[in-house]
Scaffold this motif. Sequence first.
Motif, PDB file in Angstrom:
ATOM      1  N   ILE A  40       0.837  -1.211   0.000  1.00 24.78           N
ATOM      2  CA  ILE A  40       0.000   0.000   0.000  1.00 24.78           C
ATOM      3  C   ILE A  40       0.870   1.258   0.000  1.00 24.78           C
ATOM      4  CG2 ILE A  40      -1.733   1.340   1.255  1.00 24.78           C
ATOM      5  CD1 ILE A  40      -2.895  -1.260   2.286  1.00 24.78           C
ATOM      6  N   GLN A  44       1.100   1.209  -4.029  1.00 28.63           N
ATOM      7  CA  GLN A  44      -0.233   1.669  -4.442  1.00 28.63           C
ATOM      8  C   GLN A  44      -0.404   3.190  -4.341  1.00 28.63           C
ATOM      9  OE1 GLN A  44      -3.904   1.480  -2.109  1.00 28.63           O
ATOM     10  NE2 GLN A  44      -4.546  -0.124  -3.506  1.00 28.63           N
ATOM     11  N   LEU A 124      -3.750  -6.611  -2.865  1.00 25.47           N
ATOM     12  CA  LEU A 124      -3.336  -5.205  -2.914  1.00 25.47           C
ATOM     13  C   LEU A 124      -2.513  -4.916  -4.159  1.00 25.47           C
ATOM     14  CD1 LEU A 124      -2.643  -5.082   0.861  1.00 25.47           C
ATOM     15  CD2 LEU A 124      -4.537  -3.980  -0.328  1.00 25.47           C
TER      16      LEU A 124
END
Length: 272
Positions: A40, A44, A124
Motif C-alpha cells: 500500500i 499503491q 493489494l
Amino acid sequence: MLLALWAGVEAAFPLRRRVQTRARRWRINAAIAATASMVIRGVQIPVALAVAAAVSAAGVGLIGWIGIPGLAAGVLGFVLLDYTTYVWHRLNHRVPFLWRFHRVHHTDLDLDVTTAFRFHFGELALSVAYRAAQVAIIDAAPVALLTYEIVMNAATEFHHSNTKLPLRWERLLNLALVTPRMHGIHHSIVERETNANWSVIFSWWDRLHRTLRLDVPQDAIAIGLPAFRRPQELTFRRLMLMPFGGQRPTWQLPDGETPDRSLHTDPRRLVA
Ligand SMILES: [Zn+2]
C-alpha cells in the motif's frame, strides 16, 4: 493511535462474542498487515498519486472535462473514488481469480479492528492497477486522493471493529456510513449475507444497488468462511499460500453442508 483507540473501545463494549483468543489472531493479522502495508505505502499510493498529478496537469479525465471549480471537484472526486471502490469490492467477490486473494481477508474467525489490515499482498498488488485506473478516469486531484486514502483507512478500522454502538445511534449513522453491524453481516458464513454490504465509506452504494442487508441479528452470525473453520489451518504461512494452487469450494462446511437461513424481515431495517 486510532487502532489503539478502537482496540480499547471494542474491549470495553464488545458487539459479538469472540471464538478465538486475541493473542493468536493479532499475531497473524499483524504479520499480514506488515506485508500489506509494504504494497500500500510502497507501491499503491505512490503510483496513484503520480497518476493523479499527471492527469490533473493534462486536464483530461471526467472532472477536468466537466470543468467544475476546486472544492466541488475535490468532493466529487472523493465520492466517485468511494463508488468505484464499492465496484472493486464487488468484483473481488464475483471474479473467481480475485476471490482467491480476497477470501484470505474473509477467513478471519472473529472480526475486530485488526481485520481491517488483514489483506493478502496479492489482492493489494492487483488493486494498484485498479486504483490507478480509478484516479485516471475520474481525474481525482492528488489532495482528494490522499484525503480518500486517509478517510478510507479510518472507515475500514471503524466498520471492522467489534464495537457495540447503541442501536439508535448506529441506525442514524448507517443512513450515510458503513457501520460495524452492517459490515459484520458481510463477514457471515452464509453466502447470501456475504453477498451484501459491499460499500466502504458511504452506505449509499448498497442502497442504490439494492445490495443492502441489515436484518441479521449479530448473535446469529458466525464470522468467516464455511470451508475454513479450523484455526490450525489459518496460519500466516497457509494464508499466504492460500490463493495459489487448487481451491476448495468456499461455501461448504467440512461436513458438506452449506450454511443458509431465510429471513422474512425488511433487509433495510438494522437489527441488534
Ligand atoms: Zn469482502
